[in-house]
Design an enzyme around this catalytic site. Structure first.
Site, PDB file in Angstrom:
ATOM      1  N   ASP A  73      -4.219  16.154 -14.190  1.00 62.30           N
ATOM      2  CA  ASP A  73      -3.141  16.894 -13.547  1.00 62.30           C
ATOM      3  C   ASP A  73      -3.321  18.407 -13.679  1.00 62.30           C
ATOM      4  O   ASP A  73      -3.245  19.138 -12.691  1.00 62.30           O
ATOM      5  CB  ASP A  73      -1.793  16.471 -14.151  1.00 62.30           C
ATOM      6  N   ILE A  84       1.669  16.810 -10.366  1.00 63.95           N
ATOM      7  CA  ILE A  84       0.681  16.205  -9.461  1.00 63.95           C
ATOM      8  C   ILE A  84       0.589  14.704  -9.717  1.00 63.95           C
ATOM      9  O   ILE A  84       0.564  13.886  -8.787  1.00 63.95           O
ATOM     10  CB  ILE A  84      -0.698  16.852  -9.633  1.00 63.95           C
ATOM     11  N   ASP A  85       0.543  14.326 -10.986  1.00 69.56           N
ATOM     12  CA  ASP A  85       0.515  12.899 -11.327  1.00 69.56           C
ATOM     13  C   ASP A  85       1.752  12.182 -10.799  1.00 69.56           C
ATOM     14  O   ASP A  85       1.667  11.093 -10.218  1.00 69.56           O
ATOM     15  CB  ASP A  85       0.459  12.724 -12.846  1.00 69.56           C
ATOM     16  N   VAL A  86       2.928  12.768 -11.042  1.00 71.65           N
ATOM     17  CA  VAL A  86       4.174  12.120 -10.645  1.00 71.65           C
ATOM     18  C   VAL A  86       4.241  11.943  -9.128  1.00 71.65           C
ATOM     19  O   VAL A  86       4.564  10.857  -8.626  1.00 71.65           O
ATOM     20  CB  VAL A  86       5.382  12.928 -11.160  1.00 71.65           C
ATOM     21  N   GLY A 107       1.922   9.334  -7.834  1.00 72.18           N
ATOM     22  CA  GLY A 107       2.511   8.013  -8.026  1.00 72.18           C
ATOM     23  C   GLY A 107       3.516   7.668  -6.947  1.00 72.18           C
ATOM     24  O   GLY A 107       3.566   6.523  -6.474  1.00 72.18           O
TER      25      GLY A 107
END
Length: 420
Positions: A153, A185-187, A190
């Site tokens: 991220d 970015i990760d969230v 997802g």
């Protein structure tokens, strides 16, 4: 808010084999689990998902003492069942292929090609289950010069330009590139991944076939730039860091008051006129420099020079009370603790307390209940259900394998072989 019995979720009957770990993949599968899917999370025997150890902070047990379980894991793994399987073990691979044959969805975030050696890549699993929706999440996608690189991220926040527009300007105190306070970015990857999976499941109703989904953190980071990317593409000029001000709106930022700061988010000329009247300066709304949003943006410094002494004449609470019934967006800048104590947050039941162990089970080590944040998805007919807290490592291994048709003897043999 505590869990309660609800109608079957929108995704009831959908089986998800979750081979992901850390955040982007687990965030995706938690969305599916919240909506009623049966998500089986596969973890490494002995250690599990990396985030089980990403602490402090750690969860506390029933006596209020810290455990060795990191709270990070609890953010993105509720409503799932945890099993431990060693996918490097031949019997573990065979077991996972057997599960994939009955699954609707597989989610994984291994490096490009990383699962092919185990016979768990899309082509291998599609051969035994043509209806399978298979979602791969990587840093940079399945092709291109960076495809083989690991992606994180923070790295992608820097690469996509997000850090170049986050934080104070260089000439300001504390100026310089700044990451967002959560792994955004990760969230968002997802969230995009769960959207893509839902679309693929819908398409399968017509075609009868699953498909492959290629999700990349970098792709998401570029998409997340939204209006800032659009501005660059329209003008060729790269946006710069502006702290808490907005490149296209004014006043739209934090402002100092007598005892702290408030956030003023004025999005149109009517709101500005109402603010001016409430502040005792209706003439600002008639001033050619400030009468329109475009003019206010161009004369931002002059506007703030007028506003600053007026804002500092009242406390933050006084400004919020003054403006809240005049349709002028104004609010506090809370800490996370203050946010959870906010009356609207409490009224919406956004803090959850979920049981890890069912009543008939003997509690294992660690906490029996885990606090979390409620899903923002509010469906009237098929609401989100909160069935269980993020699981203990391998909590459901025997349960899931029994459902797969294995008896106690077979499970014991797999455990003895090191496959579980």
């Amino acid at each position: 808010m505590t869990p309660s019995a609800t109608a079957p979720g929108a995704l009831a009957g959908i089986k998800v084999l979750d081979l992901s770990r850390v955040l982007a993949g687990p965030w995706c599968t938690q969305q599916l689990a919240d909506l009623g899917a049966d998500v089986v999370k596969v973890e490494r025997p002995g250690s599990g998902d990396d985030t089980r150890h990403w602490g402090p902070p750690f969860l506390h047990d029933a006596a209020g003492q810290p455990t060795t379980e990191a709270s990070y894991y609890s953010a993105c793994n509720r409503n799932k069942r945890s099993i431990t399987v060693d996918m490097a073990h031949p019997e573990g691979q065979a077991l996972l292929r057997r599960m994939a044959a009955e699954a609707d969805v597989v989610v994984e975030n291994f490096k490009v090609g990383g699962l092919k050696q185990y016979g768990l890549d899309y082509e291998s699993l599609r051969a035994i289950n043509p209806r399978l929706v298979y979602c791969s999440i990587t840093g940079f996608g399945q092709d291109g010069p960076y495809a083989e690189r690991a992606g994180y991220d923070l790295m992608v926040q820097a690469m996509c330009g997000l850090m170049s527009i986050t934080g104070p300007a260089d000439e300001q105190p504390g100026g310089g590139p700044l990451k967002v306070g959560v792994a955004v970015i990760d969230v968002v990857t997802g969230l995009y991944a769960s959207n893509a999976i839902l679309a693929a499941l819908h398409a399968r109703q017509a075609s009868g076939l699953g498909q492959y989904i290629d999700m990349a953190l970098l792709d998401t980071g570029m998409a997340l730039l939204a209006n800032q990317a659009a501005g660059y593409l329209a003008t060729g000029e790269a946006p710069q860091r502006m702290g808490n001000t907005h490149p296209s709106l004014a006043p739209y930022q934090d402002l100092r008051t007598r005892d702290g700061h408030v956030l003023l988010a004025i999005g149109n000329d009517g709101q500005f006129a109402r603010f001016c009247a409430a502040a005792g300066h209706p003439e600002w709304a008639e001033d050619p420099r400030f009468a329109t949003n475009t003019a206010r943006v161009r004369h931002r410094e002059a506007l703030l020079a007028c506003m600053a002494p007026v804002l500092q004449a009242r406390t933050s609470a006084e400004w919020i009370a003054l403006l809240q019934d005049k349709a002028v967006p104004c609010g506090p800048i809370n800490t996370i603790a203050q946010a959870f104590d906010d009356p609207q947050v409490r009224a919406r039941g956004l803090r959850l307390e979920l049981p890890r162990w069912r009543a008939h089970e003997s509690p294992g080590p660690g906490p029996t209940h885990i606090a979390g944040v409620a899903s923002p998805l509010r469906l009237s007919a098929t609401p989100v259900s909160y069935r269980n807290a993020p699981p203990a490592l391998g909590q459901h291994t025997d349960e899931v394998l029994h459902e797969l048709g294995l008896d106690a003897t077979a499970i014991a043999a797999l455990r003895a072989s090191g496959a579980l």
